[in-house]
Write an enzyme that holds these catalytic residues in place. Structure first.
Site, PDB file in Angstrom:
ATOM      1  N   ASP A 120       0.674  -1.352   0.224  1.00 40.16           N
ATOM      2  CA  ASP A 120      -0.229   0.182  -0.018  1.00 40.16           C
ATOM      3  C   ASP A 120       0.869   1.263   0.014  1.00 40.16           C
ATOM      4  OD1 ASP A 120       1.120  -0.200   2.421  1.00 40.16           O
ATOM      5  OD2 ASP A 120      -0.935  -0.162   3.665  1.00 40.16           O
ATOM      6  N   LYS A 169       9.096   7.215  19.590  1.00 42.56           N
ATOM      7  CA  LYS A 169       8.562   8.439  18.855  1.00 42.56           C
ATOM      8  C   LYS A 169       8.838   9.534  19.933  1.00 42.56           C
ATOM      9  CE  LYS A 169       4.743   5.553  16.778  1.00 42.56           C
ATOM     10  NZ  LYS A 169       3.490   5.733  16.871  1.00 42.56           N
ATOM     11  N   ASP A 225       1.605   6.754   0.405  1.00 45.93           N
ATOM     12  CA  ASP A 225       1.382   5.637   1.350  1.00 45.93           C
ATOM     13  C   ASP A 225      -0.358   5.598   1.414  1.00 45.93           C
ATOM     14  OD1 ASP A 225       0.029   3.983   3.441  1.00 45.93           O
ATOM     15  OD2 ASP A 225       1.529   4.372   4.760  1.00 45.93           O
TER      16      ASP A 225
END
Length: 247
Positions: A120, A169, A225
């Site tokens: 994808d 993150k 994406d």
């Protein structure tokens, strides 16, 4: 370490991970699997295969899950000249590492290296440069520079390009995982045997401790994406603008 020669993309087998449900796109795709989203007259995953062909990779395995028969039916009906495309349906969700290992075992393939990418997304990297960058490493992870890594987590590498850490993150600029990996075949033999198995969270951190280790290959290339409704709607223009990338 003995020199481990990698000659060209022709020595690679690509595994396209295409097993996701695509729940965020249900409103646009109904029960169609996400990689089969129609874009410019072809399923998106076919554009991924055609990009691989342009990069001189001719052996492709598509690791399927949700509605696997839709993907298999398409490539059986519309084969791509000079491309060997096989579909392997996961018996259950197996994760990125599990899907790779299961596909490799099912097809009994032993290429010099495996190229792992998502069904994808598209990143127009130069695979010939990446095979050269593999050198004596166990694998290469494509990375992209972004102004804020807080959504993704970042990849740290030393001056030689060897990856030293994967960081959680956090805000600030850095390099993120671009979702394309080149892994030597022998690395698969040491994968943990449980499922689901994540390349990113389980396999890659353990490879940092091996002699070969992992290298980062920074790319500055067009990227898409199709995982959200907004980005799926950008896909037509993206493919149109980058027609030269496909065979």
């Amino acid at each position: 370490l003995l020199e481990r020669v990698m000659t060209s993309p022709r020595d690679i087998t690509a595994v396209i991970l295409a097993g996701g449900f695509g729940t965020r796109l249900e409103g646009l795709l109904g029960d169609l699997p996400k990689p089969m989203a129609p874009v410019n007259g072809r399923p998106f995953v076919e554009w991924v295969v055609r990009w691989l062909k342009a990069q001189d990779v001719h052996d492709v395995i598509i690791s399927t899950g949700y509605r696997a028969e839709e993907v298999e039916k398409h490539f059986a009906k519309t084969p791509i000249p000079k491309m060997k495309v096989r579909c392997v349906a996961e018996p259950e969700p197996m994760g990125t590492g599990g899907g790779l290992a299961y596909s490799a075992a099912a097809c009994e393939s032993e290429p010099q290296a495996w190229l792992v990418l998502n069904g994808d997304s598209l990143v127009f990297v130069d695979l010939a440069k990446i095979t050269v960058n593999l050198g004596n490493a166990d694998g290469v992870i494509m990375t992209r520079a972004v102004p804020d890594t807080s959504r993704y987590g970042s990849v740290r590498a030393d001056d030689t390009g060897r990856i030293t850490a994967f960081e959680e993150k956090q805000p600030g600029s850095g390099h993120i995982n671009a979702g394309i990996y080149l892994l030597r075949h022998e690395v698969l033999r040491d994968f943990p045997e449980h499922c689901p198995l994540s390349l990113e969270r389980e396999v890659f951190p353990s490879l940092l401790r091996r002699d070969g280790g992992l290298r980062a290959h920074q790319v500055e290339a067009p990227f898409l994406d199709i995982g959200t409704p907004e980005t799926l709607l950008q896909a037509e223009a993206f493919i149109e603008e980058n027609q030269a990338q496909f065979a």
